[in-house]
Design a protein around this motif. Sequence first.
Motif, PDB file in Angstrom:
ATOM      1  N   GLN A  67       0.897  -1.230  -0.075  1.00 45.02           N
ATOM      2  CA  GLN A  67      -0.038  -0.007  -0.106  1.00 45.02           C
ATOM      3  C   GLN A  67       1.008   1.349   0.028  1.00 45.02           C
ATOM      4  N   LEU A  68       1.979   1.115   0.632  1.00 44.19           N
ATOM      5  CA  LEU A  68       2.894   2.277   0.654  1.00 44.19           C
ATOM      6  C   LEU A  68       3.764   2.626  -0.498  1.00 44.19           C
ATOM      7  N   ARG A  69       3.734   1.697  -1.532  1.00 46.48           N
ATOM      8  CA  ARG A  69       4.498   1.822  -2.912  1.00 46.48           C
ATOM      9  C   ARG A  69       4.317   3.268  -3.476  1.00 46.48           C
ATOM     10  N   ASP A  70       3.363   3.804  -3.344  1.00 43.50           N
ATOM     11  CA  ASP A  70       3.206   5.115  -4.124  1.00 43.50           C
ATOM     12  C   ASP A  70       3.307   6.335  -3.075  1.00 43.50           C
ATOM     13  N   GLY A  71       3.761   6.093  -2.116  1.00 44.36           N
ATOM     14  CA  GLY A  71       4.123   7.202  -1.074  1.00 44.36           C
ATOM     15  C   GLY A  71       2.960   7.650  -0.301  1.00 44.36           C
ATOM     16  N   LEU A 111      -1.142   6.818   1.737  1.00 43.67           N
ATOM     17  CA  LEU A 111      -2.013   5.808   2.221  1.00 43.67           C
ATOM     18  C   LEU A 111      -3.318   6.539   2.118  1.00 43.67           C
ATOM     19  N   SER A 112      -4.247   6.067   1.505  1.00 48.27           N
ATOM     20  CA  SER A 112      -5.637   6.700   1.404  1.00 48.27           C
ATOM     21  C   SER A 112      -6.664   6.391   2.429  1.00 48.27           C
ATOM     22  N   GLN A 113      -7.606   6.892   2.257  1.00 50.14           N
ATOM     23  CA  GLN A 113      -8.746   6.529   3.029  1.00 50.14           C
ATOM     24  C   GLN A 113      -9.345   5.152   2.507  1.00 50.14           C
ATOM     25  N   ALA A 114      -9.224   4.874   1.611  1.00 56.91           N
ATOM     26  CA  ALA A 114      -9.638   3.500   0.896  1.00 56.91           C
ATOM     27  C   ALA A 114      -8.738   2.265   1.386  1.00 56.91           C
ATOM     28  N   ASP A 115      -7.168   2.948   1.456  1.00 58.18           N
ATOM     29  CA  ASP A 115      -6.324   1.722   1.972  1.00 58.18           C
ATOM     30  C   ASP A 115      -6.673   1.532   3.422  1.00 58.18           C
ATOM     31  N   GLY A 116      -7.300   2.731   4.071  1.00 62.66           N
ATOM     32  CA  GLY A 116      -7.438   2.424   5.725  1.00 62.66           C
ATOM     33  C   GLY A 116      -8.626   1.301   5.672  1.00 62.66           C
ATOM     34  N   ILE A 117      -9.560   1.618   4.844  1.00 60.17           N
ATOM     35  CA  ILE A 117     -10.785   0.662   5.009  1.00 60.17           C
ATOM     36  C   ILE A 117     -10.326  -1.001   4.445  1.00 60.17           C
ATOM     37  N   VAL A 118      -9.400  -0.917   3.650  1.00 58.84           N
ATOM     38  CA  VAL A 118      -8.866  -2.310   3.268  1.00 58.84           C
ATOM     39  C   VAL A 118      -8.160  -2.890   4.472  1.00 58.84           C
ATOM     40  N   LEU A 119      -7.346  -2.000   5.274  1.00 62.69           N
ATOM     41  CA  LEU A 119      -6.588  -2.523   6.247  1.00 62.69           C
ATOM     42  C   LEU A 119      -7.832  -3.233   7.388  1.00 62.69           C
ATOM     43  N   ALA A 131      -5.189  -2.343  12.408  1.00 66.25           N
ATOM     44  CA  ALA A 131      -6.351  -1.327  12.972  1.00 66.25           C
ATOM     45  C   ALA A 131      -5.548   0.263  13.143  1.00 66.25           C
ATOM     46  N   VAL A 132      -4.351   0.032  13.888  1.00 71.18           N
ATOM     47  CA  VAL A 132      -3.903   1.440  14.309  1.00 71.18           C
ATOM     48  C   VAL A 132      -3.747   2.075  13.158  1.00 71.18           C
ATOM     49  N   VAL A 133      -2.867   1.846  12.251  1.00 71.79           N
ATOM     50  CA  VAL A 133      -2.665   2.416  10.907  1.00 71.79           C
ATOM     51  C   VAL A 133      -4.070   2.743   9.955  1.00 71.79           C
ATOM     52  N   GLY A 134      -4.953   1.620   9.944  1.00 71.20           N
ATOM     53  CA  GLY A 134      -6.206   1.667   9.176  1.00 71.20           C
ATOM     54  C   GLY A 134      -6.821   2.797   9.912  1.00 71.20           C
ATOM     55  N   LEU A 135      -7.007   3.059  11.228  1.00 71.97           N
ATOM     56  CA  LEU A 135      -7.986   4.005  11.873  1.00 71.97           C
ATOM     57  C   LEU A 135      -7.413   5.250  11.608  1.00 71.97           C
ATOM     58  N   ALA A 136      -6.345   5.300  11.666  1.00 73.04           N
ATOM     59  CA  ALA A 136      -5.424   6.855  11.589  1.00 73.04           C
ATOM     60  C   ALA A 136      -5.621   7.258   9.896  1.00 73.04           C
ATOM     61  N   THR A 137      -5.642   6.151   9.262  1.00 78.51           N
ATOM     62  CA  THR A 137      -5.609   6.656   7.795  1.00 78.51           C
ATOM     63  C   THR A 137      -7.008   7.011   7.320  1.00 78.51           C
ATOM     64  N   VAL A 138      -7.884   6.346   7.732  1.00 79.99           N
ATOM     65  CA  VAL A 138      -9.542   6.687   7.653  1.00 79.99           C
ATOM     66  C   VAL A 138      -9.869   8.187   8.176  1.00 79.99           C
ATOM     67  N   VAL A 183       3.352   9.627   2.736  1.00 79.95           N
ATOM     68  CA  VAL A 183       4.673   9.011   3.458  1.00 79.95           C
ATOM     69  C   VAL A 183       5.810   9.511   2.938  1.00 79.95           C
ATOM     70  N   SER A 184       6.915   9.891   3.832  1.00 81.10           N
ATOM     71  CA  SER A 184       8.091  10.581   3.337  1.00 81.10           C
ATOM     72  C   SER A 184       8.929   9.287   2.967  1.00 81.10           C
ATOM     73  N   PRO A 185      10.044   9.490   1.881  1.00 82.31           N
ATOM     74  CA  PRO A 185      10.772   8.386   1.401  1.00 82.31           C
ATOM     75  C   PRO A 185      11.822   7.729   2.431  1.00 82.31           C
ATOM     76  N   VAL A 186      11.973   8.554   3.542  1.00 81.44           N
ATOM     77  CA  VAL A 186      12.678   7.869   4.486  1.00 81.44           C
ATOM     78  C   VAL A 186      11.902   6.670   5.209  1.00 81.44           C
ATOM     79  N   ILE A 187      10.899   6.982   5.473  1.00 84.48           N
ATOM     80  CA  ILE A 187       9.988   5.892   6.066  1.00 84.48           C
ATOM     81  C   ILE A 187       9.950   4.712   5.223  1.00 84.48           C
ATOM     82  N   LEU A 188       9.800   4.789   3.872  1.00 85.18           N
ATOM     83  CA  LEU A 188       9.761   3.604   2.988  1.00 85.18           C
ATOM     84  C   LEU A 188      10.982   2.933   2.945  1.00 85.18           C
ATOM     85  N   SER A 189      12.112   3.718   2.746  1.00 87.11           N
ATOM     86  CA  SER A 189      13.435   3.116   2.610  1.00 87.11           C
ATOM     87  C   SER A 189      14.329   2.518   3.934  1.00 87.11           C
ATOM     88  N   ARG A 190      13.583   3.127   5.143  1.00 91.93           N
ATOM     89  CA  ARG A 190      14.264   2.671   6.445  1.00 91.93           C
ATOM     90  C   ARG A 190      13.390   1.776   7.248  1.00 91.93           C
TER      91      ARG A 190
END
Length: 326
Positions: free
Chosen positions: A118-122, A124-132, A255-262, A268-275
């Motif tokens: 889900q983070l591949r495009d940098g 997290l949308s509300q749709a991503d949160g619902i999926v989670l 749940a934690v990321v899903g709720l926050a994203t909804v 997402v900053s690049p450093v979160i993805l790469s690290r």
Amino acid sequence: MWLAVIAILIGLAILVWSADVFIDGATALAKKFRVPSFLIGVLILGIGTSAPEMVVSVLAALDGSPELALGNAYGSNIINIALVLGATVLISPIIIRKGIVKRDLPLLLLVTATAAWQLRDGLLSQADGIVLLLLLVAVLGIQIVMSIREGYHEHEDDVVIENADPDDVELSIARGLGSLLLGMLMLVLSSRAIVWGAVELATLWGLSELIIGLTIVAVGTSLPELVSSLSAARKGEHDMALGNIIGSNIFNTLAVVGLATVIAPITVSPVILSRDVLAMGLITVLLVALCVFAFMTKRQFARTSGTTLILFFVGYTGWLIQTANM
């Protein structure tokens, strides 16, 4: 400043006490209802001890700091496996059972892979949160049905009293629930006191929001997992300790990321993805590899594995400090 220090010290003292109460309540209910300890660990301990992550992340999203929510959840996942589980098996080795290798670890890998995809495009949308959140319901359902169906036969030798006094049974259940709820409440409150004090100190020292989320807040909100896992291992409830970690990480990611994203989409900053996402994926794969090796060789998940996990935590912390200003 002194108020923050006092909050940390008092919070730590209450945290240790409440963990014992929490585990005693969970153990009593598991034995009373003849439920596998691992399932209790996944559901009650895993979800219950993730309450601080949930509170912190939702409040961060509402306050317009969704990156703090993401750093908190992923940082907690890394710490849960590398530090919490590592420290637990150093004290008390764990036997890896067939159901964990065949069902629970693959589910954890699936959840982690879904988060990374889900983070591949940098974003997290509300749709991503619902999926989670939908995936959370499915994963918990699978774990409940399969764990009860397979069972770990841990209570087969228990003495069952056919003519037990119903009043005594109800009293025992009430005490177990009371200990569980009291322990969980005090775990959450004491963790919040510790996190508040630590964030106050970190802010005075000029640390960034992301670093605070990935280190101090992540460690602070992982304290319930740490003390409850150590308490469970010390009391011989090894399945409960491992279930706590797996359940907590699944709940954090979904749940934690899903709720926050909804509540608020997260860029997402690049450093979160790469690290951080990379580190979360690596430690999850390492956990699976160590558990499979222990299961295949019929060895305990013990000190060598614990040391390996803690060394990963030390390396990640060093990496985090080195890239703090990126």
